[in-house]
Design an enzyme around this catalytic site. Structure first.
Site, PDB file in Angstrom:
ATOM      1  N   LYS A 215       0.844  -1.208   0.000  1.00  0.00           N
ATOM      2  CA  LYS A 215       0.000   0.000   0.000  1.00  0.00           C
ATOM      3  C   LYS A 215       0.877   1.254   0.000  1.00  0.00           C
ATOM      4  O   LYS A 215       2.083   1.171   0.256  1.00  0.00           O
ATOM      5  CB  LYS A 215      -0.898  -0.020   1.244  1.00  0.00           C
ATOM      6  CG  LYS A 215      -0.129   0.005   2.565  1.00  0.00           C
ATOM      7  CD  LYS A 215      -1.018  -0.310   3.762  1.00  0.00           C
ATOM      8  CE  LYS A 215      -0.195  -0.378   5.044  1.00  0.00           C
ATOM      9  NZ  LYS A 215      -1.003  -0.807   6.197  1.00  0.00           N
TER      10      LYS A 215
ATOM     11  N   ARG B 238     -10.181  -0.158  14.778  1.00  0.00           N
ATOM     12  CA  ARG B 238     -10.151   0.751  13.629  1.00  0.00           C
ATOM     13  C   ARG B 238     -11.271   0.334  12.688  1.00  0.00           C
ATOM     14  O   ARG B 238     -12.248   1.036  12.542  1.00  0.00           O
ATOM     15  CB  ARG B 238      -8.768   0.693  12.962  1.00  0.00           C
ATOM     16  CG  ARG B 238      -8.609   1.602  11.762  1.00  0.00           C
ATOM     17  CD  ARG B 238      -7.167   1.690  11.279  1.00  0.00           C
ATOM     18  NE  ARG B 238      -6.627   0.392  10.836  1.00  0.00           N
ATOM     19  CZ  ARG B 238      -5.420   0.238  10.306  1.00  0.00           C
ATOM     20  NH1 ARG B 238      -4.616   1.279  10.152  1.00  0.00           N
ATOM     21  NH2 ARG B 238      -4.986  -0.955   9.929  1.00  0.00           N
TER      22      ARG B 238
ATOM     23  N   TYR C 166      16.049  30.684   5.718  1.00  0.00           N
ATOM     24  CA  TYR C 166      14.909  31.358   6.346  1.00  0.00           C
ATOM     25  C   TYR C 166      15.038  31.406   7.858  1.00  0.00           C
ATOM     26  O   TYR C 166      15.455  30.423   8.487  1.00  0.00           O
ATOM     27  CB  TYR C 166      13.606  30.613   6.013  1.00  0.00           C
ATOM     28  CG  TYR C 166      13.171  30.738   4.584  1.00  0.00           C
ATOM     29  CD1 TYR C 166      12.934  31.988   4.013  1.00  0.00           C
ATOM     30  CD2 TYR C 166      12.989  29.599   3.801  1.00  0.00           C
ATOM     31  CE1 TYR C 166      12.519  32.092   2.694  1.00  0.00           C
ATOM     32  CE2 TYR C 166      12.575  29.695   2.491  1.00  0.00           C
ATOM     33  CZ  TYR C 166      12.342  30.950   1.933  1.00  0.00           C
ATOM     34  OH  TYR C 166      11.935  31.045   0.635  1.00  0.00           O
TER      35      TYR C 166
ATOM     36  N   MET D 106      11.478  24.782   1.059  1.00  0.00           N
ATOM     37  CA  MET D 106      10.550  23.917   0.317  1.00  0.00           C
ATOM     38  C   MET D 106      11.290  23.052  -0.703  1.00  0.00           C
ATOM     39  O   MET D 106      10.975  21.870  -0.866  1.00  0.00           O
ATOM     40  CB  MET D 106       9.492  24.762  -0.398  1.00  0.00           C
ATOM     41  CG  MET D 106       8.390  23.930  -1.016  1.00  0.00           C
ATOM     42  SD  MET D 106       7.187  24.894  -1.923  1.00  0.00           S
ATOM     43  CE  MET D 106       6.356  25.775  -0.618  1.00  0.00           C
TER      44      MET D 106
END
Ligand SMILES: *Cc1c(COP(=O)(O)O)cnc(C)c1O
Length: 431
Positions: free
Chosen positions: A71, A169, A308, A357
């Protein structure tokens, strides 16, 4: 406006013909950017490591079989190539969370059983049937939806029922299992293939966690016994994730569902110790390494504060290397605050400032040998040094799973050491 001008304008808007992408053996399945084109950051996926890990785990759990959990794009490694590598290593089936994940495997010619780990939505039932995915159900509605789809399509399907023994769950309460099973076995188009449950603390280090898993096993055995009294015997019973398969041999039943171990990680000390005992000197190998190249180097004076927030003053005159990978790629900002390192030239180097980023800055101190083009290892080995997803997880207060799945879709996955193509078919375990 003369015709020619318009043509040129249009041509201009379309931009120049893009250069042909270099041929990179990219998986092509993770995210939006699959070519290494101009990207100087990539995740290298060692499929031989995945095959090795599958082989080690499938031997360890014998005579139970291994279902490879692929998955979330194979925990960020690329589901299709991981699926093939695990099948080569002896896995006899695959498991995914979403119907779309199963469809992706089928569309890439991966054959063999693919188990859905949760009941899918009504709108996904037809796709699950069409692509031959094996549903898990735990509600009467879930069964009714597959029964209806099976009638519409004139097609049988095998079904697994999930019991909630304490994860809380998804899953049916043990008391509800007999009625659900009856609904399944009474429908000629549905085949009751599997009964399963899931552990929340099989990786736990405490006696309390251990006792909880043992209680779950007792509840699960009770559900199995109830069915046996009604002369119902599922083909396959399964309960264990990687931790359960390693720590609780009695939890292996007919099949185990391993995810994290296939990718070369074990969840926690107890699991690690149990694995060492059970695996007879064999090791799992991390399959993913996160790499990039230095794009720019500058020498800055002591006290300069790159990036930053100007968070950190350079303790000395330093060579600072800029590397084009950032938090949009799954390199969390908190790595800087928590003192993470990267490898350049086989040496550990601290970050010189906040992760941005798209880029990080690395403090290479007095090392003027660092040059643009040098390889940077964020996760993986370089020389004698290694940085693991567990190291990041320790710094960030999380688990290796989240680090691996968090590597972003724009990082190209470059596959190395691919097994001989098997056409996605299931190959027998290599002895
Ligand atoms: C993800 C998942 C697994 C695999 O767990 P690992 O700890 O990665 O081995 C097994 N079973 C279920 C139901 C899961 O959701």
């Amino acid at each position: 406006m003369p015709d020619g001008t318009l043509k040129r304008l249009r041509a201009g808007m379309q931009g120049p013909t893009p250069p042909k992408a270099p041929k990179v053996p990219s998986d092509g399945t993770v995210g939006v950017v699959t070519q290494a084109r101009s990207r100087r950051a990539w995740a290298e996926i060692d499929l031989d490591a995945i095959t090795h890990n599958a082989r080690v785990l499938s031997r360890l759990v014998r005579p139970a079989t291994l279902c490879a959990v692929v998955k979330a794009h194979g925990y960020g490694h690329g589901a299709v190539s991981v699926a093939r590598a695990t099948l080569t290593g002896g896995a006899l089936g695959l498991a995914v969370a979403l119907v779309d994940e199963g469809v992706e495997l089928r569309q890439n010619n991966v054959h063999g059983p693919i188990l859905l780990l949760s009941e899918c939505g009504a709108d996904a039932v037809d796709a699950a049937m069409a692509y031959g995915l094996t549903p898990t159900v735990y509600t009467a509605e879930g069964i009714a939806q597959f029964a209806q789809a099976a009638r519409m399509l004139g097609q049988r399907t095998s079904v697994h029922i999930k019991v909630d023994t304490g994860m809380h769950r998804v899953g049916a309460a043990p008391a509800d299992v007999p009625a659900l099973v009856r609904a399944l076995v009474e429908d000629p188009l549905l085949r009751f293939e599997g009964l399963w449950t899931h552990f929340p603390v099989a990786d736990g280090d405490s006696a309390e966690d251990r006792a909880f898993t043992v209680r779950q096993l007792a509840l699960f055995d009770g559900a199995i016994a109830d069915l046996a009294r009604a002369d119902v015997h599922p083909d396959v019973i399964h309960a264990a994730n990687t931790a359960g398969a390693i720590v609780f041999p009695q939890a292996r039943y007919g099949m185990v569902r391993c995810g994290i171990g296939l990718y070369g990680y074990l969840p926690g000390d107890t699991v690690g110790a149990a694995f060492s005992t059970a695996a007879g000197g064999q090791h799992l190998r991390p399959a993913l390494s996160l790499r990039a190249r230095v794009v720019s180097v500058r020498t800055l004076a002591e006290g300069e504060r790159p990036s930053y927030g100007r968070m950190r003053a350079l303790p000395q005159r330093s060579v600072v290397a800029t590397v084009p990978i950032g938090y949009a790629d799954g390199v969390p900002r908190a790595l800087f605050s928590n003192g993470a390192h990267v490898l350049i030239g086989g040496r550990r180097r601290p970050l010189a400032g906040m992760v941005t980023m798209d880029q990080i800055m690395v403090d290479c101190e007095e090392d003027t040998s660092v040059q643009p083009g040098d390889e940077v290892v964020l996760l993986g080995r370089q020389g004698d040094e290694e940085i693991t997803a567990d190291e990041w997880a320790g710094l960030l207060g999380t688990i290796s799973y989240e680090i691996l799945c968090g590597i972003g879709p724009r990082v190209p996955r470059v596959v190395i050491n691919a097994p001989e193509p098997t056409g996605g078919s299931i190959t027998p375990p290599i002895p």
